[in-house]
Enzyme design. Structure first.
Site, short mmCIF file in Angstrom:
data_model
loop_
_atom_site.label_atom_id
_atom_site.label_comp_id
_atom_site.label_asym_id
_atom_site.label_seq_id
_atom_site.Cartn_x
_atom_site.Cartn_y
_atom_site.Cartn_z
N TRP A 234 -30.90 -7.83 16.45
CA TRP A 234 -30.03 -8.96 16.07
C TRP A 234 -30.17 -10.11 17.06
O TRP A 234 -30.31 -11.27 16.66
CB TRP A 234 -28.56 -8.50 16.02
CG TRP A 234 -27.62 -9.64 15.73
CD1 TRP A 234 -27.29 -10.14 14.50
CD2 TRP A 234 -26.93 -10.46 16.69
NE1 TRP A 234 -26.43 -11.21 14.65
CE2 TRP A 234 -26.20 -11.43 15.97
CE3 TRP A 234 -26.87 -10.45 18.09
CZ2 TRP A 234 -25.39 -12.38 16.60
CZ3 TRP A 234 -26.07 -11.42 18.72
CH2 TRP A 234 -25.35 -12.36 17.98
N GLY A 253 -28.47 -7.45 10.34
CA GLY A 253 -27.36 -6.71 10.92
C GLY A 253 -26.17 -7.59 11.27
O GLY A 253 -25.18 -7.09 11.82
N ASP A 254 -26.24 -8.87 10.92
CA ASP A 254 -25.17 -9.79 11.30
C ASP A 254 -23.96 -9.61 10.40
O ASP A 254 -24.05 -9.74 9.16
CB ASP A 254 -25.68 -11.23 11.20
CG ASP A 254 -24.66 -12.23 11.71
OD1 ASP A 254 -24.58 -12.41 12.94
OD2 ASP A 254 -23.93 -12.80 10.89
N VAL A 255 -22.82 -9.34 11.01
CA VAL A 255 -21.59 -9.08 10.25
C VAL A 255 -21.15 -10.32 9.48
O VAL A 255 -20.68 -10.23 8.34
CB VAL A 255 -20.47 -8.59 11.18
CG1 VAL A 255 -19.16 -8.44 10.43
CG2 VAL A 255 -20.85 -7.26 11.82
N TRP A 295 -23.40 -18.67 6.70
CA TRP A 295 -22.44 -18.66 7.81
C TRP A 295 -21.44 -19.80 7.66
O TRP A 295 -20.25 -19.64 7.92
CB TRP A 295 -23.17 -18.83 9.14
CG TRP A 295 -23.80 -17.59 9.68
CD1 TRP A 295 -23.55 -16.30 9.33
CD2 TRP A 295 -24.81 -17.54 10.71
NE1 TRP A 295 -24.34 -15.44 10.06
CE2 TRP A 295 -25.12 -16.17 10.91
CE3 TRP A 295 -25.47 -18.51 11.46
CZ2 TRP A 295 -26.07 -15.75 11.84
CZ3 TRP A 295 -26.42 -18.09 12.39
CH2 TRP A 295 -26.70 -16.73 12.58
#
Length: 299
Positions: A234, A253-255, A295
């Site tokens: 990440w 894998g970024d929440v 995002w």
């Protein structure tokens, strides 16, 4: 226009307000101040601290001004130009991305909502790595607090009109800093060790942005970064996106990315990394931009 400022031509599309809106997402930001439709930042340029203001007085022009009134040398102008082009991704041709988004049920609304937004970069490799390390497995607010503490403890500062501006500390500043000192700022021992390791590698010249940019294979960049203790996939993908300007970086894998996709698609649960990879397959080559725009929907 005077000799303490210069102009940069802007690509199309570019919306400075969209970029400033992203940059203003946290009141805890310590490395620049947004005011009167511009951004002020203290920078280390050509071996000296300089307070710089960036505005867009016209749609197709960005103005860069030294606020201390110092006359621009060619060296300072070249270095500042390079930094700001990387900061706002000004050399990127977004036309292929716009063509890709047309008719796409997910991308087209994103491209319209954030038209002219560029991936706002972190051009300095040490700052980018420290920011990514600080953000590992913590919420954004706490990550900002860690960056603020690190900057206030080890970075230089300058004051103008009652405002204190700070520049992110140079890696050389950490030569004699201990893990315990960083832990006192609420970094975990693992994060503290990684920051000191990264500082040492960059100070010695073993690790540099220029060298990473010579690696044309993204996997080679990931391998180079993840060999450093405490840097996982990440963090490497984040640095590729924000510092190296790699448009293909996809931090599965970024929440935040997982949450944005869950919300926009109305899913019952967050998508898995494999599901994200499958979702992004038709958008190959623009993964970073789509991630950045996704995002943006969270703020």
């Amino acid at each position: 226009m005077n000799d303490s400022s210069f102009e940069l031509p802007l690509p199309h599309p570019f919306d400075f307000r969209q970029c400033l809106d992203y940059m203003a997402r946290s009141p805890l930001e310590c490395l620049y101040t947004i005011e009167h439709a511009g951004v002020n930042r203290l920078m280390q340029v050509a071996g000296a601290k300089r307070l710089v203001r960036v505005t867009c007085p016209e749609a197709a022009v960005m103005k860069v001004q030294l606020l201390d009134g110092e006359l621009l040398s060619s060296e300072v102008q070249v270095e500042l130009s390079g930094f700001i082009k990387n900061w706002f991704d000004l050399d990127r041709d977004l036309e292929p991305f716009l063509q890709l988004s047309k008719g796409d049920p997910l991308l087209e609304p994103l491209a319209e909502a954030f038209a002219g937004l560029r991936v706002v970069g972190v051009p300095d490799l040490f700052e980018a790595l420290c920011w990514a390390i600080a953000g590992q497995q913590v919420n954004l607010t706490f990550a900002y607090k860690l960056k603020q503490r690190l900057t206030e403890a080890y970075g230089d500062a300058a004051e103008r009109e009652g405002v204190t501006y700070r520049v992110f500390p140079l890696p050389e500043r950490f030569a004699s800093v201990t893990v315990e000192e960083l832990c006192s700022l609420q970094f975990t021992r693992n994060k503290a060790r990684t920051i000191l390791d990264v500082a040492s590698l960059i100070s010695s010249g073993e690790l540099s942005r220029d060298r990473l940019l010579t690696l044309t294979d993204p996997d080679a960049v990931d391998k180079e970064l993840t060999r450093i203790r405490g840097i996982g996939p990440w963090t490497a993908q984040y640095v590729r996106m924000r510092c190296l300007g790699d448009p293909t970086s996809l931090p599965v894998g970024d929440v935040g990315l997982q949450n944005a996709v869950k919300q926009l698609l109305g899913l019952n649960q967050k998508p898995t990394p494999l599901e994200l990879q499958t979702l992004f397959e038709p958008w190959s080559g623009w993964e970073s931009y789509i991630t950045f725009y996704l995002w943006r929907t969270l703020y």
